[in-house]
Design a protein around this motif. Structure first.
Motif, PDB file in Angstrom:
ATOM      1  N   GLY A  23       0.893  -1.190  -0.193  1.00 58.92           N
ATOM      2  CA  GLY A  23       0.123   0.201   0.294  1.00 58.92           C
ATOM      3  C   GLY A  23       0.803   1.314  -0.328  1.00 58.92           C
ATOM      4  O   GLY A  23       2.176   1.305   0.149  1.00 58.92           O
ATOM      5  N   LYS A  24       0.158   2.500  -0.598  1.00 55.44           N
ATOM      6  CA  LYS A  24       1.014   3.343  -0.741  1.00 55.44           C
ATOM      7  C   LYS A  24       0.059   4.729  -0.526  1.00 55.44           C
ATOM      8  O   LYS A  24      -1.072   5.088  -0.844  1.00 55.44           O
ATOM      9  CB  LYS A  24       1.538   3.792  -2.158  1.00 55.44           C
ATOM     10  N   ARG A  25       0.794   6.084   0.600  1.00 52.26           N
ATOM     11  CA  ARG A  25      -0.225   7.002   0.789  1.00 52.26           C
ATOM     12  C   ARG A  25       0.541   8.222   0.743  1.00 52.26           C
ATOM     13  O   ARG A  25       2.266   8.414   1.157  1.00 52.26           O
ATOM     14  CB  ARG A  25      -0.438   6.883   2.094  1.00 52.26           C
ATOM     15  N   ARG A  26       0.392   9.247   0.165  1.00 50.97           N
ATOM     16  CA  ARG A  26       1.212  10.758  -0.023  1.00 50.97           C
ATOM     17  C   ARG A  26       1.703  11.179   1.649  1.00 50.97           C
ATOM     18  O   ARG A  26       0.600  11.351   1.945  1.00 50.97           O
ATOM     19  CB  ARG A  26       0.500  11.366  -1.719  1.00 50.97           C
ATOM     20  N   THR A  27       2.669  11.591   1.209  1.00 55.66           N
ATOM     21  CA  THR A  27       2.633  12.748   2.567  1.00 55.66           C
ATOM     22  C   THR A  27       3.827  13.568   1.597  1.00 55.66           C
ATOM     23  O   THR A  27       3.885  14.184   0.491  1.00 55.66           O
ATOM     24  CB  THR A  27       3.483  11.860   3.816  1.00 55.66           C
ATOM     25  N   LEU A  28       3.393  14.938   2.716  1.00 56.94           N
ATOM     26  CA  LEU A  28       4.209  16.270   1.748  1.00 56.94           C
ATOM     27  C   LEU A  28       6.187  15.527   1.558  1.00 56.94           C
ATOM     28  O   LEU A  28       6.990  16.340   0.976  1.00 56.94           O
ATOM     29  CB  LEU A  28       4.435  17.330   2.361  1.00 56.94           C
ATOM     30  N   SER A  29       6.393  14.951   2.766  1.00 60.02           N
ATOM     31  CA  SER A  29       7.700  14.772   2.654  1.00 60.02           C
ATOM     32  C   SER A  29       8.291  13.421   1.836  1.00 60.02           C
ATOM     33  O   SER A  29       9.579  12.689   1.469  1.00 60.02           O
ATOM     34  CB  SER A  29       7.615  14.123   3.956  1.00 60.02           C
ATOM     35  N   GLY A  30       7.071  12.516   1.050  1.00 59.18           N
ATOM     36  CA  GLY A  30       7.119  12.002  -0.140  1.00 59.18           C
ATOM     37  C   GLY A  30       6.244  10.369   0.603  1.00 59.18           C
ATOM     38  O   GLY A  30       6.044  10.817   1.900  1.00 59.18           O
TER      39      GLY A  30
END
Length: 493
Positions: free
Chosen positions: A325-332
């Motif tokens: 699973g992948k979740r976007r954040t501002l740091s990556g």
């Protein structure tokens, strides 16, 4: 005679949960029988044969797939024939209102290979204990107010004794709230961590802050690296051919791996709880395989080993489930990879969490919604797209896309107030870094006020210098991550 307990007792047992009693409350053991093996697993997927293969060369039985609380026994009975046991079970189940889904006697059950394969579907660990002579098989079902109860029986004889392999699958209500994904963690070190009531504080402290462990599980191995490259399998190539090669996603960032074990819970239930928690936290599932989709036993074992902190899943490759699973954040992006497998009545979880440190500047520049999501969930967000001249507080032209996003957000959220905090790495004098971070924060505020018409009263500049690093200052990559501008949501006065 085999004694059957009333079905009303079964319903009580199903609601109270699994107790490790000698016999299943529905079926008593045959007179004089001893328990050779016993297994209980909650919320398990089980396949009950309900017919014979189409030919003698085929070992694939027609099956009915059911999901529920599984209880299996192997009883050894001396001085009683397999025929007598079979007739007793059959008559008692019929009198209790069970519908016979399929049954066979002796030669009707196929040749020796088919008989062994048939019994292996019911026996614990597929071990018939040498009891495949004079075989009898019965599959039956009974509807209740809470669902359908299924019973599978394989009875065989050897050397003056008989062995009963018995499986009972009770209806089970699905529980998909046993894993929690704490989205507040996705922006650097949250102030508090939500905890599952079933997990002690000392145990939770050894888990990753983002993903709690399944209640009752214990850590077999844990591995953590501040900064490392890790290859995550993200293909189903093993389902197509006999090879062991998987397409991999090479990721770099903070790596945490756990190897958990727990008893009496199926790999299916564990997997579905993790899946539900990741869905609720808005993770994108970029790869997933279940059971045979993960390949044969060798391929599933290889897949699990690639994400295990020990490099080996040992016996826990059966009934496999795997996802990334992948979740976007501002740091990556943050990635979670999970391999769940079972062995007998135990389950193991291989868990990987990778927090990448590549700022998604392009995404931030065109998507203020992501910036707002970070502020709402974590109360702060690091903006790596704002750049400065070396050792100066001059905002460069390359910073415009990131400033556009911040300016657009402040215009759309007219009540939002922010602390704009400058950060530096730990090279050079502390006093200089503190002043530099303060000046850079003021420069950003000035640009937002002058270029985007934001009310200066909504912004407050501050400098933290090197006092709040997000990575290790001993490396070039870490120092680059620490040089940043952070937005912190301010309570409206």
């Amino acid at each position: 005679m085999v004694r059957l307990i009333a079905l009303t007792f079964l319903c009580v047992w199903s609601t109270l949960g699994l107790a490790r009693t000698a016999d299943h409350p529905l079926l008593s053991r045959p007179e004089g029988a001893t328990v050779v093996a016993h297994q209980q697993v909650t919320h398990e997927r089980f396949e009950i044969p309900v017919g014979l293969p189409g030919s003698q060369l085929n070992l694939e039985f027609p099956v009915k797939t059911v999901v529920g609380n599984l209880t299996r026994h192997a009883y050894q009975v001396r001085g009683t024939s397999s025929l007598a046991l079979y007739q007793t079970y059959s008559s008692q189940l019929t009198e209790a209102g069970f519908e016979v889904l399929f049954s066979c006697e002796r030669d009707q059950c196929g040749d020796l290979r088919q008989v062994r394969a048939l019994g292996a579907n019911i026996a614990i660990g597929e071990n018939l204990l040498g009891s495949w002579r004079q075989p009898y098989y019965l599959a039956a079902a009974h509807d209740t107010d809470v669902g359908t109860v299924h019973v599978g029986l394989f009875i065989g004889g050897k050397d003056g004794e008989s062995v009963v392999h018995q499986a009972v699958i009770d209806p089970a209500q699905e529980s998909l709230k046993l894993i929690k994904v704490d989205t507040s963690y996705l922006r650097e070190a949250p102030a508090t961590q939500a905890e599952e009531p079933e997990i002690s504080e000392s145990e939770r402290a050894r888990d990753h802050p983002l993903v709690s462990r399944y209640p009752g599980s214990r850590i077999r191995e844990r591995r953590h690296r501040d900064y490392e490259t890790f290859a995550v399998p993200v293909s189903a190539e093993s389902r197509i051919n006999s090879g062991m090669n998987f397409e991999r996603l090479d990721l770099t960032g903070e790596l945490t791996q756990h190897y958990y074990e727990l008893d009496g819970v199926s790999s299916l239930q564990v997997y579905e709880n993790y899946r539900s928690a990741l869905d609720a936290a808005d993770f994108e599932i970029i790869f997933e395989c279940k059971l045979a989709e993960c390949g044969n036993s060798s391929q599933a074992r290889t897949l699990g080993a690639q994400v295990s902190p020990t490099g080996n899943v040992y016996n826990y490759y059966r009934k496999p489930y795997y996802l990334v699973g992948k979740r976007r954040t501002l740091s990556g992006p943050a990635y979670v990879a999970l391999f769940v497998g079972g062995y007998r009545d135990s389950t193991a979880i291989q868990q990987v969490v990778i927090e990448t440190r590549e700022a998604e500047v392009d995404l931030v520049a065109v998507n203020p919604d992501l910036l707002l999501q970070e502020l709402e969930e974590a109360g702060r967000a690091s903006i790596y797209g704002i750049q400065f001249d070396t050792n100066k507080a001059t905002v460069t032209q390359e910073s415009k896309p990131a400033l556009d996003s911040v300016g657009k957000l402040l215009k759309e959220q007219s009540k939002l107030e922010l602390y704009v905090v400058g950060h530096t790495d730990d090279t050079g004098p502390v006093e200089h870094n503190l002043q530099l971070s303060q000046d850079r924060a003021r420069a950003v505020v000035q640009r937002l006020v002058n270029d985007y018409g934001i009310d200066a009263k909504r912004l407050h500049a501050a400098g933290a210098g090197p006092y709040s690093p997000t990575a290790n200052n001993a490396t070039d990559e870490g120092r680059e991550q620490n040089r940043r501008v952070e937005l912190v949501k301010r309570l409206v006065q």
